[in-house]
Design a protein around this motif. Structure first.
Motif, mmCIF file in Angstrom:
data_model
loop_
_atom_site.group_PDB
_atom_site.id
_atom_site.type_symbol
_atom_site.label_atom_id
_atom_site.label_comp_id
_atom_site.label_asym_id
_atom_site.label_seq_id
_atom_site.Cartn_x
_atom_site.Cartn_y
_atom_site.Cartn_z
ATOM 1 N N LEU A 1 15.903 37.839 43.234
ATOM 2 C CA LEU A 1 17.243 37.391 43.643
ATOM 3 C C LEU A 1 18.381 38.347 43.274
ATOM 4 O O LEU A 1 19.321 38.526 44.060
ATOM 5 N N HIS A 2 18.324 38.941 42.090
ATOM 6 C CA HIS A 2 19.502 39.698 41.632
ATOM 7 C C HIS A 2 19.857 40.893 42.519
ATOM 8 O O HIS A 2 21.050 41.104 42.803
ATOM 9 N N ALA B 1 18.062 30.053 27.173
ATOM 10 C CA ALA B 1 17.596 31.189 27.981
ATOM 11 C C ALA B 1 18.716 32.211 28.191
ATOM 12 O O ALA B 1 18.506 33.211 28.862
ATOM 13 N N PRO C 1 27.150 34.787 36.213
ATOM 14 C CA PRO C 1 26.664 34.104 35.010
ATOM 15 C C PRO C 1 25.878 34.999 34.039
ATOM 16 O O PRO C 1 26.043 34.897 32.833
ATOM 17 N N ILE D 1 11.124 28.031 35.561
ATOM 18 C CA ILE D 1 11.643 29.292 34.997
ATOM 19 C C ILE D 1 12.238 29.120 33.600
ATOM 20 O O ILE D 1 12.205 30.053 32.812
ATOM 21 N N PHE D 2 12.761 27.915 33.295
ATOM 22 C CA PHE D 2 13.345 27.762 31.964
ATOM 23 C C PHE D 2 12.294 27.378 30.911
ATOM 24 O O PHE D 2 12.626 27.140 29.753
ATOM 25 N N LEU E 1 11.554 35.646 39.264
ATOM 26 C CA LEU E 1 12.565 35.091 40.182
ATOM 27 C C LEU E 1 13.808 35.981 40.198
ATOM 28 O O LEU E 1 14.361 36.285 41.263
ATOM 29 N N GLU E 2 14.234 36.401 39.013
ATOM 30 C CA GLU E 2 15.443 37.243 38.933
ATOM 31 C C GLU E 2 15.229 38.582 39.654
ATOM 32 O O GLU E 2 16.156 39.114 40.272
ATOM 33 N N LEU F 1 11.807 24.436 40.423
ATOM 34 C CA LEU F 1 11.896 25.866 40.103
ATOM 35 C C LEU F 1 12.609 26.065 38.761
ATOM 36 O O LEU F 1 12.195 26.905 37.947
ATOM 37 N N ALA F 2 13.675 25.278 38.523
ATOM 38 C CA ALA F 2 14.389 25.366 37.248
ATOM 39 C C ALA F 2 13.452 24.989 36.095
ATOM 40 O O ALA F 2 13.402 25.670 35.066
ATOM 41 N N ARG G 1 27.131 17.658 35.522
ATOM 42 C CA ARG G 1 26.181 18.466 36.287
ATOM 43 C C ARG G 1 24.846 17.769 36.536
ATOM 44 O O ARG G 1 23.914 18.371 37.049
ATOM 45 N N ARG H 1 14.760 22.837 43.870
ATOM 46 C CA ARG H 1 15.493 23.577 42.833
ATOM 47 C C ARG H 1 15.162 23.051 41.438
ATOM 48 O O ARG H 1 15.062 23.829 40.485
ATOM 49 N N LYS I 1 33.480 28.879 33.191
ATOM 50 C CA LYS I 1 33.831 30.117 33.908
ATOM 51 C C LYS I 1 34.269 29.842 35.342
ATOM 52 O O LYS I 1 35.168 30.516 35.846
ATOM 53 N N ARG J 1 18.554 25.813 29.368
ATOM 54 C CA ARG J 1 19.316 26.890 30.019
ATOM 55 C C ARG J 1 20.125 27.671 28.984
ATOM 56 O O ARG J 1 20.165 28.900 29.017
ATOM 57 N N ASP K 1 26.749 32.641 41.897
ATOM 58 C CA ASP K 1 26.011 31.374 42.072
ATOM 59 C C ASP K 1 26.071 30.914 43.534
ATOM 60 O O ASP K 1 25.099 30.374 44.061
HETATM 61 C C1 COD Z 1 16.628 27.908 39.060
HETATM 62 C C2 COD Z 1 17.626 27.472 40.123
HETATM 63 C C3 COD Z 1 16.934 27.259 41.476
HETATM 64 C C4 COD Z 1 18.255 26.137 39.646
HETATM 65 O O1 COD Z 1 19.235 25.724 40.556
HETATM 66 P P1 COD Z 1 20.419 24.726 40.105
HETATM 67 O O2 COD Z 1 21.081 24.251 41.373
HETATM 68 O O3 COD Z 1 19.882 23.686 39.170
HETATM 69 O O4 COD Z 1 21.419 25.608 39.230
HETATM 70 P P2 COD Z 1 22.521 26.674 39.702
HETATM 71 O O5 COD Z 1 21.895 27.704 40.595
HETATM 72 O O6 COD Z 1 23.733 25.982 40.213
HETATM 73 O O7 COD Z 1 22.824 27.441 38.327
HETATM 74 C C5 COD Z 1 23.638 26.804 37.346
HETATM 75 C C6 COD Z 1 23.667 27.625 36.095
HETATM 76 O O8 COD Z 1 22.352 27.702 35.517
HETATM 77 C C7 COD Z 1 22.278 28.892 34.771
HETATM 78 N N1 COD Z 1 21.167 29.730 35.277
HETATM 79 C C8 COD Z 1 20.666 29.792 36.539
HETATM 80 N N2 COD Z 1 19.686 30.709 36.626
HETATM 81 C C9 COD Z 1 19.569 31.242 35.387
HETATM 82 C C10 COD Z 1 18.728 32.243 34.818
HETATM 83 N N3 COD Z 1 17.831 32.889 35.574
HETATM 84 N N4 COD Z 1 18.874 32.528 33.495
HETATM 85 C C11 COD Z 1 19.784 31.890 32.727
HETATM 86 N N5 COD Z 1 20.606 30.936 33.208
HETATM 87 C C12 COD Z 1 20.504 30.621 34.502
HETATM 88 C C13 COD Z 1 23.605 29.659 35.001
HETATM 89 O O9 COD Z 1 24.496 29.347 33.949
HETATM 90 C C14 COD Z 1 24.109 29.066 36.288
HETATM 91 O O10 COD Z 1 25.510 29.182 36.406
HETATM 92 C C15 COD Z 1 18.769 28.535 40.301
HETATM 93 O O11 COD Z 1 19.620 28.523 39.188
HETATM 94 C C16 COD Z 1 18.270 29.950 40.492
HETATM 95 O O12 COD Z 1 17.877 30.317 41.588
HETATM 96 N N6 COD Z 1 18.283 30.758 39.385
HETATM 97 C C17 COD Z 1 17.828 32.131 39.440
HETATM 98 C C18 COD Z 1 18.945 33.064 39.831
HETATM 99 C C19 COD Z 1 19.785 33.488 38.673
HETATM 100 O O13 COD Z 1 19.369 34.318 37.883
HETATM 101 N N7 COD Z 1 20.993 32.898 38.544
HETATM 102 C C20 COD Z 1 21.930 33.248 37.521
HETATM 103 C C21 COD Z 1 23.127 33.856 38.116
HETATM 104 S S1 COD Z 1 23.143 35.617 38.283
#
Ligand code: COD
Ligand code: ATP
Length: 210
Positions: free
Chosen positions: A101-102, A172, A127, A87-88, A97-98, A83-84, A159, A80, A28, A169, A46
């Motif tokens: 942040l959202h 999820a 995303p 949450i995953f 977390l969402e 945290l990843a 990545r 990060r 994307k 991921r 992102d």
């Molecule tokens: C967990 C975190 C810290 C991990 O950081 P990291 O640098 O490894 O990943 P990055 O932020 O670049 O995300 C990469 C991709 O992971 C996937 N992803 C990230 N968060 C989520 C989530 N909550 N649910 C599903 N997929 C996710 C998406 O496809 C995203 O494009 C970060 O992803 C985060 O803060 N996630 C929560 C925010 C969120 O919901 N993001 C999704 C975009 S709206």
């Protein structure tokens, strides 16, 4: 290959709002890059998230309160990867977390929208459009997709995610059927970057005509 799955209409009195989504590694960002080179105003969820969770990000205090020192680096930055990992593997932690942040992402998008005029096109890369039901914020939604094995190999190659992390991921996130249910346009990104660019050009031509 670009497919139109549904009709949509463009507003006369404000900018056209295009949501662009897809699972991790679908392409994307690559697709939005091609589209943005043709026109439109880009918004990248992102990127906003990386800013508000970076140092000094405005979400850090709430994240620290919610998840504690185990997701912090000794140097004072958010860890990060930790945290990843959390949450995953824990849906409740992910939801928490969402919920922090959202709302901040939508606030930022509203600021961008307020600066646009009728005739402008917002290209918003979001995303989790399907997962959160936020497709209703947009006039049309573009879903980028590629076969699972292709996404995995792109993610593991580019990545620095392990296969297990990439699969966590993907698991999820929404399924293809769920994405199809909300998509206006479908982009099959299983070809070359040139094929993807051709789809972006075809879509831009369609968006420019409505
Ligand atoms: C967990 C975190 C810290 C991990 O950081 P990291 O640098 O490894 O990943 P990055 O932020 O670049 O995300 C990469 C991709 O992971 C996937 N992803 C990230 N968060 C989520 C989530 N909550 N649910 C599903 N997929 C996710 C998406 O496809 C995203 O494009 C970060 O992803 C985060 O803060 N996630 C929560 C925010 C969120 O919901 N993001 C999704 C975009 S709206
Ligand atoms: N058609 C393609 N051919 C070859 N490589 C591609 C193609 N499309 C995307 N890629 C590469 O695959 C990787 C993932 O693409 P991209 O970052 O655009 O995906 P994404 O859906 O935005 O992923 P994320 O959810 O991680 O942000 C990148 O390294 C990108 O350059």
């Amino acid at each position: 290959m670009l497919k139109q799955l549904r009709k949509f209409s463009a507003p006369d009195d404000r900018a056209l709002k295009v949501g662009i989504s897809g699972g991790i590694g679908s392409g994307k960002t690559a697709f939005t890059n091609c589209l943005a080179a043709l026109g439109g105003v880009r918004f990248d969820a992102d990127e906003v998230l990386r800013t508000i969770t970076g140092s000094p990000g405005r979400a850090l205090t709430q994240i620290r309160e919610a998840f504690g020192a185990s997701v912090w680096e000794p140097g004072g930055q958010l860890n990060r990867a930790a945290l990843a990992q959390l949450i995953f593997s824990d849906p409740a932690a992910k939801a928490r977390l969402e919920s922090i942040l959202h709302p901040l992402v939508w606030q930022e998008m509203d600021l961008v929208l307020a600066s646009l005029e009728p005739g402008d096109v917002l290209l918003a890369e979001i995303p989790l459009l399907t997962e959160t039901g936020n497709h209703t914020r947009f006039d049309c939604c573009v879903m980028v997709d590629a076969p699972l094995e292709v996404r995995l190999s792109r993610l593991i190659g580019g990545r620095q995610l392990t296969e297990a992390q990439a699969r966590a991921r993907i698991n999820a996130q929404a399924s293809r059927v769920q994405r199809e249910a909300i998509a206006t346009f479908w982009v099959d990104n299983c070809g070359t970057p040139e094929d993807l660019n051709a789809d972006a050009t075809a879509l831009w031509n369609l968006l420019s005509r409505v």
